[in-house]
Design a protein around this motif. Structure first.
Motif, PDB file in Angstrom:
ATOM      1  N   LYS A  20      65.190  16.569 122.213  1.00 53.69           N
ATOM      2  CA  LYS A  20      64.428  15.400 122.662  1.00 53.69           C
ATOM      3  C   LYS A  20      63.293  15.083 121.689  1.00 53.69           C
ATOM      4  CE  LYS A  20      61.674  13.829 126.656  1.00 53.69           C
ATOM      5  NZ  LYS A  20      60.404  13.573 126.008  1.00 53.69           N
ATOM      6  N   ARG A  21      62.576  16.106 121.269  1.00 56.00           N
ATOM      7  CA  ARG A  21      61.453  15.874 120.358  1.00 56.00           C
ATOM      8  C   ARG A  21      61.925  15.324 119.012  1.00 56.00           C
ATOM      9  NH1 ARG A  21      57.162  20.753 121.674  1.00 56.00           N
ATOM     10  NH2 ARG A  21      57.284  20.490 123.936  1.00 56.00           N
ATOM     11  N   HIS A  22      63.071  15.781 118.551  1.00 57.49           N
ATOM     12  CA  HIS A  22      63.581  15.250 117.291  1.00 57.49           C
ATOM     13  C   HIS A  22      64.175  13.853 117.471  1.00 57.49           C
ATOM     14  CE1 HIS A  22      62.868  19.282 115.801  1.00 57.49           C
ATOM     15  NE2 HIS A  22      62.949  18.750 114.585  1.00 57.49           N
ATOM     16  N   ASP A  23      64.749  13.584 118.630  1.00 53.84           N
ATOM     17  CA  ASP A  23      65.233  12.233 118.907  1.00 53.84           C
ATOM     18  C   ASP A  23      64.081  11.233 118.949  1.00 53.84           C
ATOM     19  OD1 ASP A  23      67.854  13.119 119.070  1.00 53.84           O
ATOM     20  OD2 ASP A  23      67.914  13.101 121.269  1.00 53.84           O
ATOM     21  N   GLU A  24      62.901  11.722 119.305  1.00 54.31           N
ATOM     22  CA  GLU A  24      61.705  10.885 119.412  1.00 54.31           C
ATOM     23  C   GLU A  24      60.688  11.233 118.317  1.00 54.31           C
ATOM     24  OE1 GLU A  24      60.388  11.804 123.390  1.00 54.31           O
ATOM     25  OE2 GLU A  24      62.128  10.806 124.303  1.00 54.31           O
ATOM     26  N   ILE A  25      61.189  11.575 117.132  1.00 56.97           N
ATOM     27  CA  ILE A  25      60.306  12.023 116.052  1.00 56.97           C
ATOM     28  C   ILE A  25      59.180  11.011 115.826  1.00 56.97           C
ATOM     29  CG2 ILE A  25      61.648  11.003 114.178  1.00 56.97           C
ATOM     30  CD1 ILE A  25      61.018  13.697 112.652  1.00 56.97           C
ATOM     31  N   TRP A  26      58.004  11.526 115.591  1.00 53.74           N
ATOM     32  CA  TRP A  26      56.837  10.667 115.399  1.00 53.74           C
ATOM     33  C   TRP A  26      57.031   9.805 114.154  1.00 53.74           C
ATOM     34  CZ3 TRP A  26      53.036  15.360 115.312  1.00 53.74           C
ATOM     35  CH2 TRP A  26      53.020  15.974 116.576  1.00 53.74           C
ATOM     36  N   PRO A  27      56.753   8.522 114.242  1.00 51.38           N
ATOM     37  CA  PRO A  27      56.867   7.659 113.058  1.00 51.38           C
ATOM     38  C   PRO A  27      56.012   8.149 111.892  1.00 51.38           C
ATOM     39  CG  PRO A  27      56.615   6.344 115.041  1.00 51.38           C
ATOM     40  CD  PRO A  27      56.398   7.782 115.441  1.00 51.38           C
ATOM     41  N   GLU A  28      54.815   8.670 112.194  1.00 60.99           N
ATOM     42  CA  GLU A  28      53.944   9.146 111.116  1.00 60.99           C
ATOM     43  C   GLU A  28      54.512  10.397 110.447  1.00 60.99           C
ATOM     44  OE1 GLU A  28      51.732  10.574 114.935  1.00 60.99           O
ATOM     45  OE2 GLU A  28      53.136   9.005 114.390  1.00 60.99           O
ATOM     46  N   LEU A  29      55.252  11.219 111.179  1.00 62.05           N
ATOM     47  CA  LEU A  29      55.888  12.377 110.576  1.00 62.05           C
ATOM     48  C   LEU A  29      57.071  11.946 109.710  1.00 62.05           C
ATOM     49  CD1 LEU A  29      56.213  15.409 110.146  1.00 62.05           C
ATOM     50  CD2 LEU A  29      57.536  15.484 112.272  1.00 62.05           C
ATOM     51  N   SER A  30      57.864  11.034 110.214  1.00 60.28           N
ATOM     52  CA  SER A  30      58.990  10.516 109.438  1.00 60.28           C
ATOM     53  C   SER A  30      58.492   9.903 108.130  1.00 60.28           C
ATOM     54  CB  SER A  30      59.756   9.494 110.269  1.00 60.28           C
ATOM     55  OG  SER A  30      60.876   9.047 109.570  1.00 60.28           O
ATOM     56  N   ALA A  31      57.431   9.113 108.200  1.00 59.98           N
ATOM     57  CA  ALA A  31      56.853   8.495 107.001  1.00 59.98           C
ATOM     58  C   ALA A  31      56.330   9.558 106.044  1.00 59.98           C
ATOM     59  CB  ALA A  31      55.741   7.526 107.397  1.00 59.98           C
ATOM     60  N   LEU A  32      55.681  10.575 106.566  1.00 60.72           N
ATOM     61  CA  LEU A  32      55.152  11.649 105.732  1.00 60.72           C
ATOM     62  C   LEU A  32      56.266  12.365 104.977  1.00 60.72           C
ATOM     63  CD1 LEU A  32      52.802  13.475 104.804  1.00 60.72           C
ATOM     64  CD2 LEU A  32      53.214  14.846 106.880  1.00 60.72           C
ATOM     65  N   LEU A  33      57.361  12.665 105.657  1.00 59.75           N
ATOM     66  CA  LEU A  33      58.479  13.334 104.993  1.00 59.75           C
ATOM     67  C   LEU A  33      59.014  12.462 103.856  1.00 59.75           C
ATOM     68  CD1 LEU A  33      60.349  14.789 108.094  1.00 59.75           C
ATOM     69  CD2 LEU A  33      58.850  16.026 106.508  1.00 59.75           C
ATOM     70  N   THR A  34      59.180  11.187 104.126  1.00 59.02           N
ATOM     71  CA  THR A  34      59.676  10.265 103.100  1.00 59.02           C
ATOM     72  C   THR A  34      58.695  10.182 101.934  1.00 59.02           C
ATOM     73  OG1 THR A  34      60.891   8.995 104.749  1.00 59.02           O
ATOM     74  CG2 THR A  34      60.430   7.902 102.652  1.00 59.02           C
ATOM     75  N   GLU A  35      57.410  10.021 102.236  1.00 62.24           N
ATOM     76  CA  GLU A  35      56.384   9.935 101.188  1.00 62.24           C
ATOM     77  C   GLU A  35      56.308  11.218 100.370  1.00 62.24           C
ATOM     78  OE1 GLU A  35      52.886   9.050 103.456  1.00 62.24           O
ATOM     79  OE2 GLU A  35      53.662   7.085 104.054  1.00 62.24           O
ATOM     80  N   SER A  36      56.703  12.335 100.966  1.00 64.70           N
ATOM     81  CA  SER A  36      56.660  13.620 100.275  1.00 64.70           C
ATOM     82  C   SER A  36      57.870  13.842  99.374  1.00 64.70           C
ATOM     83  CB  SER A  36      56.561  14.758 101.292  1.00 64.70           C
ATOM     84  OG  SER A  36      55.370  14.656 102.024  1.00 64.70           O
TER      85      SER A  36
END
Length: 104
Positions: A20-36
């Motif tokens: 559930k937590r991964h299905d609802e991953i935080w947008p700011e975390l997703s952006a951080l991973l991409t930016e990294s």
């Protein structure tokens, strides 16, 4: 580009919440991973052992090494700590998996 694979471990009885937590991953975390520099990240489950197998692809110019110090990453790890085996700082315990074969 590089590929990293590692194993993590879920605690018993928490799979639904982990999913559930991964299905609802935080947008700011997703952006951080991409930016990294992480552009492809998958986590697989061994249902018998509750082992998680992660594979991520990282751009050559990544700053992935800075993730452990980022407040968003720390907050995510804190939220996930009750579900997984973790280090004292709540970072998930990881066991590196060496590449044995790759077919492209």
């Amino acid at each position: 580009m590089s590929i990293h694979a590692f194993k993590m471990q879920l605690k018993p009885g928490v799979l639904d919440e982990y999913r559930k937590r991964h299905d609802e991953i935080w947008p700011e975390l997703s952006a951080l991973l991409t930016e990294s520099g992480i552009y492809d990240y998958s986590i697989f489950l061994d249902e018998q052992t509750l082992s998680l197998f992660a594979v991520l692809r990282v751009r050559a110019d990544s700053n992935r090494d800075a993730l452990p110090d980022h407040p968003v990453m720390k907050r995510w790890w804190d939220s996930m700590a009750p579900l997984m085996e973790v280090e004292p700082d709540n970072r998930p315990k990881e066991w590196a998996l060496p590449l044995i074969f790759h077919h492209a």
